[in-house]
Design an enzyme around this catalytic site. Structure first.
Site, PDB file in Angstrom:
ATOM      1  N   ASN A   8       0.873  -1.175   0.000  1.00  0.00           N
ATOM      2  CA  ASN A   8       0.000   0.000   0.000  1.00  0.00           C
ATOM      3  C   ASN A   8       0.910   1.224   0.000  1.00  0.00           C
ATOM      4  O   ASN A   8       1.530   1.527   1.019  1.00  0.00           O
ATOM      5  CB  ASN A   8      -0.894  -0.045   1.244  1.00  0.00           C
ATOM      6  N   LYS A  10       0.098   4.242  -0.167  1.00  0.00           N
ATOM      7  CA  LYS A  10      -0.525   5.414   0.480  1.00  0.00           C
ATOM      8  C   LYS A  10      -0.327   6.649  -0.415  1.00  0.00           C
ATOM      9  O   LYS A  10      -0.309   6.509  -1.640  1.00  0.00           O
ATOM     10  CB  LYS A  10       0.022   5.599   1.895  1.00  0.00           C
ATOM     11  N   HIS A  93      -9.364   1.278   5.305  1.00  0.00           N
ATOM     12  CA  HIS A  93      -8.062   1.441   5.953  1.00  0.00           C
ATOM     13  C   HIS A  93      -8.204   2.388   7.142  1.00  0.00           C
ATOM     14  O   HIS A  93      -8.997   3.336   7.098  1.00  0.00           O
ATOM     15  CB  HIS A  93      -7.040   1.998   4.951  1.00  0.00           C
ATOM     16  N   GLU A  95      -6.524   4.763   8.096  1.00  0.00           N
ATOM     17  CA  GLU A  95      -6.304   6.181   7.761  1.00  0.00           C
ATOM     18  C   GLU A  95      -7.558   6.782   7.101  1.00  0.00           C
ATOM     19  O   GLU A  95      -7.844   7.965   7.293  1.00  0.00           O
ATOM     20  CB  GLU A  95      -5.051   6.316   6.873  1.00  0.00           C
ATOM     21  N   GLU A 163      -4.941  -4.876  10.747  1.00  0.00           N
ATOM     22  CA  GLU A 163      -3.904  -3.855  10.916  1.00  0.00           C
ATOM     23  C   GLU A 163      -4.131  -3.123  12.236  1.00  0.00           C
ATOM     24  O   GLU A 163      -4.940  -2.180  12.289  1.00  0.00           O
ATOM     25  CB  GLU A 163      -3.958  -2.838   9.772  1.00  0.00           C
ATOM     26  N   GLY A 169       3.019   2.215  10.787  1.00  0.00           N
ATOM     27  CA  GLY A 169       4.013   3.276  10.628  1.00  0.00           C
ATOM     28  C   GLY A 169       4.775   3.612  11.894  1.00  0.00           C
ATOM     29  O   GLY A 169       5.451   4.639  11.965  1.00  0.00           O
ATOM     30  N   SER A 208       3.821  -2.188  10.244  1.00  0.00           N
ATOM     31  CA  SER A 208       5.275  -2.259  10.459  1.00  0.00           C
ATOM     32  C   SER A 208       5.887  -3.589  10.031  1.00  0.00           C
ATOM     33  O   SER A 208       6.838  -4.072  10.664  1.00  0.00           O
ATOM     34  CB  SER A 208       5.627  -1.940  11.918  1.00  0.00           C
TER      35      SER A 208
HETATM   36  P1  13P Z   1       3.376   0.359   7.532  1.00  0.00           P
HETATM   37  O1  13P Z   1       3.824  -0.933   6.923  1.00  0.00           O
HETATM   38  O2  13P Z   1       4.087   1.552   6.991  1.00  0.00           O
HETATM   39  O3  13P Z   1       3.333   0.274   9.025  1.00  0.00           O
HETATM   40  O4  13P Z   1       1.837   0.567   7.057  1.00  0.00           O
HETATM   41  C1  13P Z   1       0.940  -0.465   7.201  1.00  0.00           C
HETATM   42  C2  13P Z   1      -0.298  -0.127   6.486  1.00  0.00           C
HETATM   43  O5  13P Z   1      -1.039   0.752   6.879  1.00  0.00           O
HETATM   44  C3  13P Z   1      -0.588  -0.842   5.236  1.00  0.00           C
HETATM   45  O6  13P Z   1      -1.884  -0.590   4.796  1.00  0.00           O
END
Ligand code: 13P
Length: 248
Positions: A8, A10, A93, A95, A163, A169, A208
């Site tokens: 992803n 983002k 997601h 976010e 997640e 992150g 992560s």
């Molecule tokens: P990270 O791997 O950067 O922690 O992000 C995970 C994520 O949100 C994937 O959708």
């Protein structure tokens, strides 16, 4: 069931980033992976990515509208994603839930929009740190599954991504025992709700995932793949995660 390792991107990636996809394509052609590979670049790169990748691996969107078309300025429909070369879309997601106020009902509606366009939906769930500290992680995720996964979900049209919000992150991950316990819990919720067919639905872990921890996480029971953020941006890192699958 073939595992799925998904990247992803983002809100990262300009046209120059397509070179990473070309590198990934070349590496996967040289050594075909055990897992299915998916990259979800930003909308703006999807059509160019489809051209660059030429079916070497799958592409997906990071979100879609619950509507099929019309006066929704700035939104992207699932059919547009499909038309640009996507076969998957991430929905719900954390976010999107956090910054755009998406509720479970929105996630369910987006999932159905994805299906109408012929896309496989990757539905994201996960608890916050305070919910985990309060001992509520399993009940929170069960509630999210109940409300965001439509009754007609199948192993073909849907995957689940667990997640934990606090692991995204941050460099922090749950213990292997906690990941395995949550994935077993998710599987039992899915089977109870959707029937035995849900034994084949892929449950991805995200938060992560890095080359250093991928082999341990990805080879846990009921972990059928990964949803990778930051470490999917560089082909070399993402490749190390892809090849970590089922090698412990
Ligand atoms: P990270 O791997 O950067 O922690 O992000 C995970 C994520 O949100 C994937 O959708």
């Amino acid at each position: 069931m073939r595992s799925l390792v998904a990247g992803n991107w983002k809100m990262n990636g300009l046209a120059a980033g397509l070179a990473e996809l070309a590198s990934l394509k070349a590496a996967l052609a040289a050594k075909p992976p055990a897992a299915e590979v998916l990259v979800c670049p930003p909308f703006t790169l999807l059509a160019q990515a489809a051209w660059a990748v030429k079916d070497a691996f799958a592409l997906g969107g990071q979100d879609c509208s619950p509507h099929d078309g019309g006066a929704y300025t700035g939104d992207i429909s699932a059919a547009m994603l499909k038309d640009a070369g996507a076969s998957y879309v991430i929905v719900g997601h954390s976010e999107r839930r956090h910054y755009h106020g998406e509720r479970e009902s929105d996630v369910a509606a987006k999932t159905q929009a994805a299906w109408r366009a012929g896309l496989c939906a990757i539905i994201c769930i996960g608890e916050t740190e305070s919910q985990r500290d309060a001992g509520d992680a399993h009940s929170i995720c069960a509630g999210q599954l109940d409300a965001s996964v439509p009754d007609t979900a199948t192993a073909q049209n849907t995957a689940i991504a667990y997640e934990p919000v606090w692991a995204i992150g941050t460099g922090k991950t749950p213990t292997s025992a906690d990941i395995a316990a949550m994935h077993a819990h998710i599987r039992s919720c899915l089977v109870r709700r959707l029937g035995e067919g849900a034994q084949g639905m892929r449950i991805l872990y995200g938060g992560s995932v890095k080359p250093e921890n991928a082999a341990e996480i990805l080879n846990l029971p009921e972990v059928n793949g990964a949803l990778v953020g930051g470490a999917s941006l560089k082909a070399a890192d993402f490749l190390n995660i892809i090849t970590a699958f089922k090698v412990v």
